[in-house]
Write a protein that holds these residues in place. Sequence first.
Motif, PDB file in Angstrom:
ATOM      1  N   GLN A   1      37.635  34.955  30.058  1.00  0.00           N
ATOM      2  CA  GLN A   1      39.063  34.919  29.748  1.00  0.00           C
ATOM      3  C   GLN A   1      39.638  33.531  30.037  1.00  0.00           C
ATOM      4  O   GLN A   1      40.432  33.016  29.261  1.00  0.00           O
ATOM      5  CB  GLN A   1      39.815  35.975  30.571  1.00  0.00           C
ATOM      6  CG  GLN A   1      39.497  37.390  30.142  1.00  0.00           C
ATOM      7  CD  GLN A   1      40.075  38.433  31.088  1.00  0.00           C
ATOM      8  OE1 GLN A   1      40.228  38.194  32.295  1.00  0.00           O
ATOM      9  NE2 GLN A   1      40.395  39.602  30.547  1.00  0.00           N
ATOM     10  N   ARG A   2      39.211  32.926  31.119  1.00  0.00           N
ATOM     11  CA  ARG A   2      39.695  31.578  31.468  1.00  0.00           C
ATOM     12  C   ARG A   2      39.276  30.569  30.403  1.00  0.00           C
ATOM     13  O   ARG A   2      40.057  29.704  30.019  1.00  0.00           O
ATOM     14  CB  ARG A   2      39.185  31.159  32.857  1.00  0.00           C
ATOM     15  CG  ARG A   2      39.781  32.012  33.970  1.00  0.00           C
ATOM     16  CD  ARG A   2      39.576  31.427  35.342  1.00  0.00           C
ATOM     17  NE  ARG A   2      38.213  31.280  35.765  1.00  0.00           N
ATOM     18  CZ  ARG A   2      37.568  32.084  36.617  1.00  0.00           C
ATOM     19  NH1 ARG A   2      38.187  33.139  37.118  1.00  0.00           N
ATOM     20  NH2 ARG A   2      36.334  31.834  36.966  1.00  0.00           N
ATOM     21  N   ARG A   3      38.040  30.700  29.914  1.00  0.00           N
ATOM     22  CA  ARG A   3      37.559  29.789  28.856  1.00  0.00           C
ATOM     23  C   ARG A   3      38.390  29.920  27.586  1.00  0.00           C
ATOM     24  O   ARG A   3      38.699  28.931  26.927  1.00  0.00           O
ATOM     25  CB  ARG A   3      36.080  30.049  28.541  1.00  0.00           C
ATOM     26  CG  ARG A   3      35.132  29.162  29.334  1.00  0.00           C
ATOM     27  CD  ARG A   3      33.731  29.146  28.752  1.00  0.00           C
ATOM     28  NE  ARG A   3      33.137  30.446  28.548  1.00  0.00           N
ATOM     29  CZ  ARG A   3      32.515  31.157  29.487  1.00  0.00           C
ATOM     30  NH1 ARG A   3      32.416  30.697  30.720  1.00  0.00           N
ATOM     31  NH2 ARG A   3      31.994  32.328  29.205  1.00  0.00           N
TER      32      ARG A   3
ATOM     33  N   LEU B   1      44.069  27.168  35.209  1.00  0.00           N
ATOM     34  CA  LEU B   1      42.802  27.675  35.767  1.00  0.00           C
ATOM     35  C   LEU B   1      43.002  28.204  37.178  1.00  0.00           C
ATOM     36  O   LEU B   1      42.474  29.267  37.532  1.00  0.00           O
ATOM     37  CB  LEU B   1      41.729  26.578  35.757  1.00  0.00           C
ATOM     38  CG  LEU B   1      41.040  26.343  34.422  1.00  0.00           C
ATOM     39  CD1 LEU B   1      40.164  25.090  34.481  1.00  0.00           C
ATOM     40  CD2 LEU B   1      40.205  27.553  34.007  1.00  0.00           C
ATOM     41  N   GLN B   2      43.772  27.487  37.985  1.00  0.00           N
ATOM     42  CA  GLN B   2      44.006  27.949  39.359  1.00  0.00           C
ATOM     43  C   GLN B   2      44.763  29.274  39.358  1.00  0.00           C
ATOM     44  O   GLN B   2      44.407  30.197  40.087  1.00  0.00           O
ATOM     45  CB  GLN B   2      44.773  26.892  40.166  1.00  0.00           C
ATOM     46  CG  GLN B   2      44.904  27.247  41.645  1.00  0.00           C
ATOM     47  CD  GLN B   2      43.548  27.497  42.295  1.00  0.00           C
ATOM     48  OE1 GLN B   2      42.676  26.634  42.291  1.00  0.00           O
ATOM     49  NE2 GLN B   2      43.351  28.689  42.843  1.00  0.00           N
ATOM     50  N   MET B   3      45.788  29.362  38.522  1.00  0.00           N
ATOM     51  CA  MET B   3      46.543  30.623  38.451  1.00  0.00           C
ATOM     52  C   MET B   3      45.675  31.771  37.964  1.00  0.00           C
ATOM     53  O   MET B   3      45.731  32.876  38.494  1.00  0.00           O
ATOM     54  CB  MET B   3      47.759  30.464  37.525  1.00  0.00           C
ATOM     55  CG  MET B   3      48.901  29.734  38.162  1.00  0.00           C
ATOM     56  SD  MET B   3      50.464  29.938  37.267  1.00  0.00           S
ATOM     57  CE  MET B   3      50.028  29.495  35.613  1.00  0.00           C
TER      58      MET B   3
ATOM     59  N   ARG C   1      47.818  41.673  35.875  1.00  0.00           N
ATOM     60  CA  ARG C   1      47.381  40.279  36.049  1.00  0.00           C
ATOM     61  C   ARG C   1      48.290  39.351  35.274  1.00  0.00           C
ATOM     62  O   ARG C   1      48.773  38.344  35.776  1.00  0.00           O
ATOM     63  CB  ARG C   1      45.968  40.070  35.473  1.00  0.00           C
ATOM     64  CG  ARG C   1      44.845  40.343  36.370  1.00  0.00           C
ATOM     65  CD  ARG C   1      43.590  40.024  35.621  1.00  0.00           C
ATOM     66  NE  ARG C   1      43.428  40.958  34.508  1.00  0.00           N
ATOM     67  CZ  ARG C   1      42.288  41.252  33.960  1.00  0.00           C
ATOM     68  NH1 ARG C   1      41.194  40.667  34.362  1.00  0.00           N
ATOM     69  NH2 ARG C   1      42.201  42.103  32.981  1.00  0.00           N
ATOM     70  N   TYR C   2      48.483  39.706  34.015  1.00  0.00           N
ATOM     71  CA  TYR C   2      49.307  38.873  33.147  1.00  0.00           C
ATOM     72  C   TYR C   2      50.743  38.805  33.656  1.00  0.00           C
ATOM     73  O   TYR C   2      51.348  37.742  33.675  1.00  0.00           O
ATOM     74  CB  TYR C   2      49.290  39.401  31.702  1.00  0.00           C
ATOM     75  CG  TYR C   2      50.390  38.790  30.872  1.00  0.00           C
ATOM     76  CD1 TYR C   2      50.309  37.461  30.452  1.00  0.00           C
ATOM     77  CD2 TYR C   2      51.545  39.508  30.559  1.00  0.00           C
ATOM     78  CE1 TYR C   2      51.337  36.873  29.722  1.00  0.00           C
ATOM     79  CE2 TYR C   2      52.573  38.929  29.833  1.00  0.00           C
ATOM     80  CZ  TYR C   2      52.463  37.613  29.425  1.00  0.00           C
ATOM     81  OH  TYR C   2      53.474  37.026  28.721  1.00  0.00           O
ATOM     82  N   LEU C   3      51.301  39.937  34.057  1.00  0.00           N
ATOM     83  CA  LEU C   3      52.695  39.948  34.511  1.00  0.00           C
ATOM     84  C   LEU C   3      52.878  39.081  35.752  1.00  0.00           C
ATOM     85  O   LEU C   3      53.880  38.380  35.889  1.00  0.00           O
ATOM     86  CB  LEU C   3      53.165  41.379  34.764  1.00  0.00           C
ATOM     87  CG  LEU C   3      53.254  42.251  33.498  1.00  0.00           C
ATOM     88  CD1 LEU C   3      53.624  43.686  33.853  1.00  0.00           C
ATOM     89  CD2 LEU C   3      54.258  41.672  32.503  1.00  0.00           C
TER      90      LEU C   3
ATOM     91  N   TYR D   1      44.772  35.255  39.880  1.00  0.00           N
ATOM     92  CA  TYR D   1      45.114  36.576  39.338  1.00  0.00           C
ATOM     93  C   TYR D   1      43.915  37.271  38.702  1.00  0.00           C
ATOM     94  O   TYR D   1      44.066  38.190  37.908  1.00  0.00           O
ATOM     95  CB  TYR D   1      46.295  36.464  38.371  1.00  0.00           C
ATOM     96  CG  TYR D   1      47.527  35.951  39.084  1.00  0.00           C
ATOM     97  CD1 TYR D   1      48.041  36.632  40.190  1.00  0.00           C
ATOM     98  CD2 TYR D   1      48.142  34.774  38.693  1.00  0.00           C
ATOM     99  CE1 TYR D   1      49.151  36.156  40.875  1.00  0.00           C
ATOM    100  CE2 TYR D   1      49.258  34.291  39.369  1.00  0.00           C
ATOM    101  CZ  TYR D   1      49.758  34.978  40.463  1.00  0.00           C
ATOM    102  OH  TYR D   1      50.847  34.508  41.139  1.00  0.00           O
ATOM    103  N   ARG D   2      42.739  36.811  39.041  1.00  0.00           N
ATOM    104  CA  ARG D   2      41.463  37.462  38.698  1.00  0.00           C
ATOM    105  C   ARG D   2      41.186  37.591  37.197  1.00  0.00           C
ATOM    106  O   ARG D   2      40.666  38.606  36.727  1.00  0.00           O
ATOM    107  CB  ARG D   2      41.369  38.825  39.366  1.00  0.00           C
ATOM    108  CG  ARG D   2      41.275  38.733  40.881  1.00  0.00           C
ATOM    109  CD  ARG D   2      41.014  40.104  41.481  1.00  0.00           C
ATOM    110  NE  ARG D   2      40.479  40.036  42.823  1.00  0.00           N
ATOM    111  CZ  ARG D   2      41.191  39.794  43.928  1.00  0.00           C
ATOM    112  NH1 ARG D   2      42.474  39.543  43.824  1.00  0.00           N
ATOM    113  NH2 ARG D   2      40.609  39.795  45.108  1.00  0.00           N
TER     114      ARG D   2
END
Length: 194
Positions: free
Chosen positions: A94-96, A82-84, A3-5, A88-89
């Motif tokens: 994690q988004r917060r 946030l969109q990215m 996800r990160y990559l 990438y799930r």
Amino acid sequence: MTRYLKLRRKALHILQTELSEDLCYHGMAHTLDVLKVCDGYISRGKLYGEKAMLLRTGALCHDLGFTTSYQNHEEHGITIALQMMKDYRYSPVQRRVVVGLIRATEVPQTPKTHLEKILCDADLDYLGRDDYGKISNLLLKELKHFGVELTREEWRQKQISFLQKHNYHTTYAQKYREPIKQGHLREIRDQQSN
């Protein structure tokens, strides 16, 4: 980690293709520098897995907003990040965390969590490094391009004020960056009195 990559590839592509060339301070080199400094904190602090991923994500995304606006870039960057992260799930939690990381870098910095403190110190790491003069000159050049006209004396005063008000938040930066930053402050004050 994939996800990160994937997010990293996308974020770097956005920075490379959408940042104005006039952002000589807030450009791709700054983001890569912040990411490198964060990697040092990850290594020294033995941060693994999710914490390391979220810190790196915050580092990559903290200045994405400059691709759309020079003012309030943090909020614009949060929208892009946030969109990215949804694409990438990244989980809602994690988004917060990443949103908190980006917001914490807004000056004056107000980090609350350990990761936020690291990112804030990484973002302004150069204040306590030998390349301070070179990087601060890039910031002055960028400010001038975006309509902030400062005399030499006004720029000195701005630097003095910023260095006096700034605080490092991590033990590492307080030990290894603060003394050098104080040296820069003394040097700028001495130039002023000449």
